[in-house]
Structures are given as structure tokens and as C-alpha cells.
Enzyme design. Sequence first.
Site, PDB file in Angstrom:
ATOM      1  N   LYS A 186      48.118 -21.325 -51.909  1.00 57.71           N
ATOM      2  CA  LYS A 186      46.904 -21.190 -51.105  1.00 57.71           C
ATOM      3  C   LYS A 186      45.874 -20.269 -51.767  1.00 57.71           C
ATOM      4  CE  LYS A 186      47.759 -23.921 -47.605  1.00 57.71           C
ATOM      5  NZ  LYS A 186      46.893 -25.069 -47.270  1.00 57.71           N
ATOM      6  N   SER A 196      44.022 -20.858 -46.123  1.00 54.35           N
ATOM      7  CA  SER A 196      44.869 -20.157 -45.160  1.00 54.35           C
ATOM      8  C   SER A 196      44.585 -18.675 -45.250  1.00 54.35           C
ATOM      9  CB  SER A 196      46.348 -20.429 -45.471  1.00 54.35           C
ATOM     10  OG  SER A 196      47.200 -19.557 -44.758  1.00 54.35           O
ATOM     11  N   TYR A 220      54.225 -20.559 -51.229  1.00 60.56           N
ATOM     12  CA  TYR A 220      53.200 -21.096 -50.330  1.00 60.56           C
ATOM     13  C   TYR A 220      51.917 -20.289 -50.485  1.00 60.56           C
ATOM     14  CZ  TYR A 220      50.578 -22.011 -46.060  1.00 60.56           C
ATOM     15  OH  TYR A 220      49.569 -22.313 -45.161  1.00 60.56           O
ATOM     16  N   LEU A 275      46.444 -30.176 -37.323  1.00 61.02           N
ATOM     17  CA  LEU A 275      45.041 -29.916 -37.645  1.00 61.02           C
ATOM     18  C   LEU A 275      44.306 -31.175 -38.093  1.00 61.02           C
ATOM     19  CD1 LEU A 275      45.106 -26.485 -39.533  1.00 61.02           C
ATOM     20  CD2 LEU A 275      43.822 -27.031 -37.453  1.00 61.02           C
ATOM     21  N   THR A 281      50.590 -25.778 -33.821  1.00 56.28           N
ATOM     22  CA  THR A 281      50.897 -27.160 -34.179  1.00 56.28           C
ATOM     23  C   THR A 281      52.390 -27.403 -33.960  1.00 56.28           C
ATOM     24  OG1 THR A 281      51.198 -26.499 -36.491  1.00 56.28           O
ATOM     25  CG2 THR A 281      49.017 -27.289 -35.862  1.00 56.28           C
TER      26      THR A 281
END
Length: 232
Positions: A154, A137, A150, A12, A185
Site C-alpha cells: 500500500k 489505505s 500488505y 467497497l 465490509t
Amino acid sequence: MNVIITGASKGLGKAIAEKFAATGNHLFLCSRNKNVLEAAKQELVKLNSNSKIEILDIDISKKENAIAFGNFCLKKGAPDILINNAGNFLPGNIYEEKDGVFEEMLAANLYSAYHLTRAVLPAMMKAKSGHIFNMCSIASLAAYKNGGSYSISKFALLGFTKNLREELKTYNIKVTAVIPGAVYTDSWSKTDIQPERIMQADDVASMIYAASLLSPQACVEEIIMRPQLGDF
């Protein structure tokens, strides 16, 4: 324009850098891998020779490094655009994560943005202009199995973004939370997921670039993007 993009050597970050390089901006890029970052710089220079690209290989999950990168960028004046894209993903449920994962996710996904933003904000506030994009996200909006620390990091990044938005309105500094679902990605290329099932990095980069072009009196507060067929 002076444009700062973190985590810009691939994925990104690189796609976003390509958008801004194509129109001849002054880019300040960082990532941890010196060789990959240098290769990205060379590609961007070929894309538009009028763009000036300055790079620094540094791990901005460490407070002192985030501040150092901010000072590196400020040598050329206040940034017009700051894109906090650097981050990392380690899957796992909270009850079974290895010790230290929580701290690592917070450092990579939250502290990096927090400390870099604080380093450059005084110059932006003095100039009374600028635009900050934080790469959140879909995991910032809803908990999911195996998201663990994670997702926590976020959620926190989205909260940080919302606070910035409120604090910086009167300084004419825009703040945007970028909230994408699955984007193809390098990490996805190692799975059996077909590229057609999820978004392309250029899709997200195009939306960020478009939001940066609006009139001074318009601010896109959130960019929420999902694959056409939805999340997994």
C-alpha cells in the site's frame, strides 16, 4: 460516462459501483468470483435500468489478465473514470510471513493497478481527460504491527499514485489517492467489532463520487478518512 471499477462484486467496490450506477453511467466491473459478480450486476441493473453494466470475472493480479480487462473496457472508448479498487489483505509481520506473501500482496494491491492503468492510459491521454482513483489505505501512511507485506504494497501504491499525478497533469487527467481507515465490509463482519465503531463502505463511495464531480480545473489529490474514534 465510462467507469471502470475493479474488485467490484462486494464491499467497497460494490458500494462505489452503486453510486455511479445510480446516475446512469456505463460501468465496466471485474472480480474473481463469477457468481458473486453476476449477482452484483443484477442488483445494479435494478438500481437504475439506464445504466449499462458490463462484467468480466478475471484475476487482475496477473499481468496478462489486467491487460486483457483493460482491452475489454477500451472496446467502448476511453474511460472517463478508472477506480483501482481490487486488492487483498494478508496479516503478518515481515519476519514471520509465509514465503510468497510478499509477492502475493504486491501482485494483488500494486501490480493489478499498475498494469490496468498502463493498458488504458494511452486512450485517456489521447482524449486529454479522465480521472484515476487508487484505493490506498491508512497503511499507506504509517507502519503498524502485523501489517507486513500488505502495508509495503500500500505504501508502494501511494507512491505509484503520486507519480501518476505528476506525470498526467498536462494531459488533464486527474489522479486521486483514496486513503481510508477501517471500513465495515465482509472481513470485519466476521469479527466482534461493532459496525458503529468503523466507517461504512458508502462513506468512502460518497467521497469518491463527490470528487469525480468537480470542475476540470480542480483535483482532489488525497482523500484521507478515518473512523470518528480513530484507528485501532
